[in-house]
Design an enzyme around this catalytic site. Structure first.
Site, PDB file in Angstrom:
ATOM      1  N   HIS A  10      34.005  35.420  37.792  1.00 20.88           N
ATOM      2  CA  HIS A  10      33.154  36.475  37.930  1.00 20.88           C
ATOM      3  C   HIS A  10      31.645  36.179  36.801  1.00 20.88           C
ATOM      4  CE1 HIS A  10      35.857  38.634  39.801  1.00 20.88           C
ATOM      5  NE2 HIS A  10      36.597  38.910  38.908  1.00 20.88           N
ATOM      6  N   CYS A  42      41.368  42.743  40.833  1.00 26.24           N
ATOM      7  CA  CYS A  42      41.507  44.270  40.735  1.00 26.24           C
ATOM      8  C   CYS A  42      41.966  44.618  42.065  1.00 26.24           C
ATOM      9  CB  CYS A  42      40.174  44.972  40.133  1.00 26.24           C
ATOM     10  SG  CYS A  42      38.938  44.486  41.212  1.00 26.24           S
TER      11      CYS A  42
END
Length: 444
Positions: A10, A42
């Site tokens: 990320h 996630c």
């Protein structure tokens, strides 16, 4: 300018996307030990639960996209040594085993984190799996097909979400945690009591306040999980104990927290010259407590990666810190949290007061309405808002973003009482429940 990025999930992806625009003509090289980038871990529980059908959709970038932007993208390459004085790197090609040297003018570390794998007897048995990356998600889904009894170790966000996903798939699920409550690092007891009751009603066995002492197997496959209090049948176990920064390369070279999280300043600069860090490998400025803390969240990572790029040439945009704002959906319960809870306030020895609201979020003359449970925590002396938690069957989680901003801007609980929020019967009451929290606090 020659820029090297170590790790590209990320934070690294965010940094690269911005650097390509900010520094045209620069030579940008990415070294990533995996063969993919930007996987949203996630989404693992959503994939396990069948909400997400294709795990490929959980990627929002790829090595090919980076290469198309002119970035030298070296997958399955691991940086194995660094000479900070010479600005030199030793890099291992994990496919061939060969090692070569590279150099940098500016270095961004976004090496991320890795699941904590405890040294417990039997940990090497088959069907004991971590939950972090793309390959883990595929293996979990594959192994779960033939498993009937599944143990999830760790009752944080991923553990709770996976327990629900397995239960929805008809599995016998046991959720084990050494803590006495699920989600105990995120929510206070009045919230976790409701979450636990919901999970129990759906058939999930909660083994809380128990510590795993042994994984028991036969023919190298797991059969059960033993704790300090009981033993649970298991065809499969998923470890969701937590994460550690992947920063061994920089130990004793850069300033770190005791857990290995790299310390950065407000501009993502580390203690090393021309070395920046961002994401799950480093510490964040945690505003409610005024300390540097390890808070591995994707939202935080993309912000930090973007800031590392913006500040690479010179300090330009200051990091405003984080409240650790996050959310989770547990069956039909929409839950969100920002800043301090009662438990974390006690940990940091911060003298707080709190106010709790439990009421219907919109007028009772509407065809339907749901109760909202809201708790706001504030400093006893200054009355500045320091934290908030919310839970409702209605999706009111965006209210926590409002309260995150309130913490960021040091709003007081008294000011919250009279903030201008709209009224419309479809959505709320003339006194918004956020206002009501402030008004109730004034009564104290």
């Amino acid at each position: 300018m020659k820029i090297v990025v170590i790790g590209c999930t990320h934070a690294g992806t965010a940094a690269v996307n911005n650097m390509v625009k900010l520094y045209p003509g620069s030579e940008i090289t990415v070294y990533e030990k995996n063969d993919n980038i930007s996987f949203l871990s996630c989404g693992i529980a959503l994939y396990v639960g069948g909400v997400v059908k294709d795990p490929e959709s959980l990627f929002y970038s790829s090595p090919e996209k980076l290469r198309e932007m002119g970035v030298t993208t070296c997958m399955r390459h691991k940086v194995v040594d660094i000479d900070m004085d010479k600005k030199a790197l030793s890099v291992k090609n994990m496919e061939t085993g060969s090692i070569f040297e590279d150099s940098y003018d500016k270095l961004i570390i976004s090496s991320g984190s890795w699941p904590i794998i405890p040294n417990i007897e039997g940990i090497e048995l088959e069907n004991i799996l971590p939950a972090k990356n793309y390959y883990h998600s595929n293996e979990i889904v594959s192994k779960a097909k033939s498993a009937q009894s599944i143990v999830v170790v760790g009752a944080g966000y991923i553990g709770v979400e996976l327990a629900e996903a397995f239960a929805l798939g008809g599995k016998n699920v046991t959720l084990i945690d050494t803590g006495k409550r699920v989600l105990n690092k995120y929510f206070d007891k009045e919230f976790t009591d409701i979450a636990e009751a919901k999970m129990k009603s759906k058939g999930i066995n909660l083994a809380l306040g128990e510590t795993v002492t042994k994984f028991i197997g036969n023919q190298n496959k797991i059969q059960s999980v033993r704790t300090d209090k009981s033993e649970y049948k298991a065809d499969m176990a998923v470890l969701c104990i937590g994460f550690r920064p992947s920063t061994d390369l920089f130990k004793n070279k850069l300033d770190m927290l005791p857990n290995g999280a790299i310390i950065v300043d407000e501009y993502m600069q580390t203690s090393g010259k021309d070395i920046f860090a961002a994401g799950d490998c480093c510490a964040s400025i945690y505003n409610p407590a005024g300390v540097r803390q390890y808070i591995p969240l994707a939202t935080n990572a993309v912000r930090m990666g973007t800031l590392a790029a913006l500040n690479l040439d010179k300090p330009a945009v200051r990091y405003m810190g984080t409240q650790g704002t996050s959310a989770i959906k547990i069956y039909d319960l929409n839950c969100a949290v920002t800043g301090l809870t009662q438990c974390t306030a006690d940990f940091y020895n911060i003298d707080i007061e709190s106010v709790t609201i439990r009421e219907n979020y919109r007028p009772e003359f509407m065809p339907d309405y749901e109760e909202v449970l809201l708790k706001v925590i504030y400093d006893r002396k200054s009355r500045e808002i320091l934290g908030a938690q919310i839970m409702s069957k209605a999706d009111l989680t965006q209210s926590v973003n409002t309260l995150s901003l309130a913490i960021q801007k040091k709003l007081t609980i008294d000011e919250l009482a009279f903030i201008d929020f709209f009224f419309q019967p479809n959505y709320n009451k003339p006194w918004n429940f956020l206002n009501m929290a402030g008004l109730k606090a004034q009564e104290k």
